[in-house]
Design an enzyme around this catalytic site. Sequence first.
Site, PDB file in Angstrom:
ATOM      1  CG  ASP A  87     -28.659  75.499 -68.850  1.00 42.75           C
ATOM      2  OD1 ASP A  87     -28.180  76.296 -68.026  1.00 42.75           O
ATOM      3  OD2 ASP A  87     -28.982  75.842 -69.997  1.00 42.75           O
ATOM      4  CG  ASP A  88     -31.989  76.571 -66.462  1.00 43.46           C
ATOM      5  OD1 ASP A  88     -31.811  77.195 -65.412  1.00 43.46           O
ATOM      6  OD2 ASP A  88     -31.427  76.871 -67.546  1.00 43.46           O
ATOM      7  CG  HIS A 127     -28.643  78.484 -64.428  1.00 39.79           C
ATOM      8  ND1 HIS A 127     -27.986  79.677 -64.475  1.00 39.79           N
ATOM      9  CD2 HIS A 127     -28.298  77.819 -65.568  1.00 39.79           C
ATOM     10  CE1 HIS A 127     -27.278  79.750 -65.594  1.00 39.79           C
ATOM     11  NE2 HIS A 127     -27.454  78.633 -66.277  1.00 39.79           N
ATOM     12  CD  GLU A 155     -27.854  79.206 -73.810  1.00 39.68           C
ATOM     13  OE1 GLU A 155     -27.554  80.262 -73.216  1.00 39.68           O
ATOM     14  OE2 GLU A 155     -28.769  78.442 -73.418  1.00 39.68           O
ATOM     15  CG  HIS A 162     -24.015  75.108 -67.428  1.00 45.28           C
ATOM     16  ND1 HIS A 162     -23.676  75.540 -68.687  1.00 45.28           N
ATOM     17  CD2 HIS A 162     -25.104  75.854 -67.074  1.00 45.28           C
ATOM     18  CE1 HIS A 162     -24.500  76.497 -69.076  1.00 45.28           C
ATOM     19  NE2 HIS A 162     -25.390  76.695 -68.115  1.00 45.28           N
ATOM     20  CG  HIS A 187     -24.236  81.113 -69.553  1.00 42.38           C
ATOM     21  ND1 HIS A 187     -23.838  80.936 -68.259  1.00 42.38           N
ATOM     22  CD2 HIS A 187     -25.355  80.345 -69.722  1.00 42.38           C
ATOM     23  CE1 HIS A 187     -24.679  80.104 -67.661  1.00 42.38           C
ATOM     24  NE2 HIS A 187     -25.605  79.724 -68.528  1.00 42.38           N
TER      25      HIS A 187
HETATM   26  N1  ADE Z   1     -30.089  81.334 -67.070  1.00 38.19           N
HETATM   27  C1  ADE Z   1     -30.601  80.135 -66.792  1.00 38.19           C
HETATM   28  N2  ADE Z   1     -30.390  79.290 -67.807  1.00 38.19           N
HETATM   29  C2  ADE Z   1     -29.725  79.973 -68.760  1.00 38.19           C
HETATM   30  C3  ADE Z   1     -29.209  79.659 -70.036  1.00 38.19           C
HETATM   31  N3  ADE Z   1     -29.344  78.447 -70.578  1.00 38.19           N
HETATM   32  N4  ADE Z   1     -28.589  80.617 -70.735  1.00 38.19           N
HETATM   33  C4  ADE Z   1     -28.462  81.841 -70.217  1.00 38.19           C
HETATM   34  N5  ADE Z   1     -28.916  82.192 -69.019  1.00 38.19           N
HETATM   35  C5  ADE Z   1     -29.545  81.268 -68.291  1.00 38.19           C
HETATM   36 ZN    ZN Z   2     -26.870  78.087 -68.156  1.00 32.27          ZN
END
Ligand code: ADE
Ligand code: ZN
Length: 347
Positions: free
Chosen positions: A288-289, A25, A210, A23, A207
Amino acid sequence: MSLAPQDTALRTWVRRLPKAELHLHIEGTLEPELMFELAARNGVALPYADVDAVRAAYQFTDLQSFLDLYYAGASVLMTEQDFYDLTMAYLRRIHADGVVHAEIMFDPQTHTHRGIPIETVFAGLARALREARDTLGISSYLLLSFLRHLSQDDAFATLESALPLRDAYQDLWIGIGLDSAELGNPPEKFADIYARCAELGFMLVAHAGEEGPADYVRTALDTLHVARIDHGVRSSDDPALLQTLIQRQIPLTVCPLSNLKLAVVSRLADHNLAQLLRAGVLVTINSDDPAYFGGYLLDNYLACAQALDLSHDELVTLAANSLNASFLPIAAKTRLLDQLTLAATQA
Ligand code: ADE
Ligand code: ZN
């Protein structure tokens, strides 16, 4: 976060465990230094004086407050070389964390809506992924992700523009994802395009759970027929759903530091990752990011080990889960799981 000497030993040990990141991005790996470099290269004006000012802006209150900065940051990505540089920087970084396989989401609409051809995006990502496979030994797949705040028609147009490239990237582009603002954009909004992507033979993830309710996890499973849920932490609000996840061994790609930064949990010690793991859910740890949330994959493992008191066996199970939940062929999984067993027993 400073680590005590025993934690440095733990970091070394976890780093050596072969792990998959499921997971991630790619746009969320844009570090402020590269953001400034690309802005200068492409003549893009940034509303920040320097990298410290960018980092200082990373104070998020919820998912949307993050997405606003994340989409703005992506505006510096313009050329094939930019997408290559972004991806290569991420791959070098995770190589140092002991990641052996990555399944990477990218958001074409973030770029095509700014006039960047989808061909440019694919070409830059693929050049880096293939080079990393050959030089670093990291395998990877791409998950083309639709932005759920946009319409299903827009997602269909994106799919149509990408399909002519499928043959050229068949070694990489194996699946479809769904991301962006969750609340108010339930999975069923994308039922038709997921049905089409299933017919086309793509692996499906989305997703769900969350910020959105457990019910979104249920509809992602029942309506979109996804093989994996990204996040899914809200599933624990629904005991019957939890039983389904356990019985069907549906993987959850959990992102602990992301959940902390986006106020899904107020303290990491309150995160339900360990409870889910101990209940028999196939949970995995992911970043994630990472450029926005203060930690790459190894940082996420270590932060959870500390905050949730995870045992060595549990850390090995989490690494094994990441390999098992990947879309790798069974032979590759078996080889990596054997390597994991060996690495886990080494001091
Ligand atoms: N795009 C990038 N990170 C995300 C996240 N945590 N939830 C939804 N969309 C995303
Ligand atoms: Zn994500």
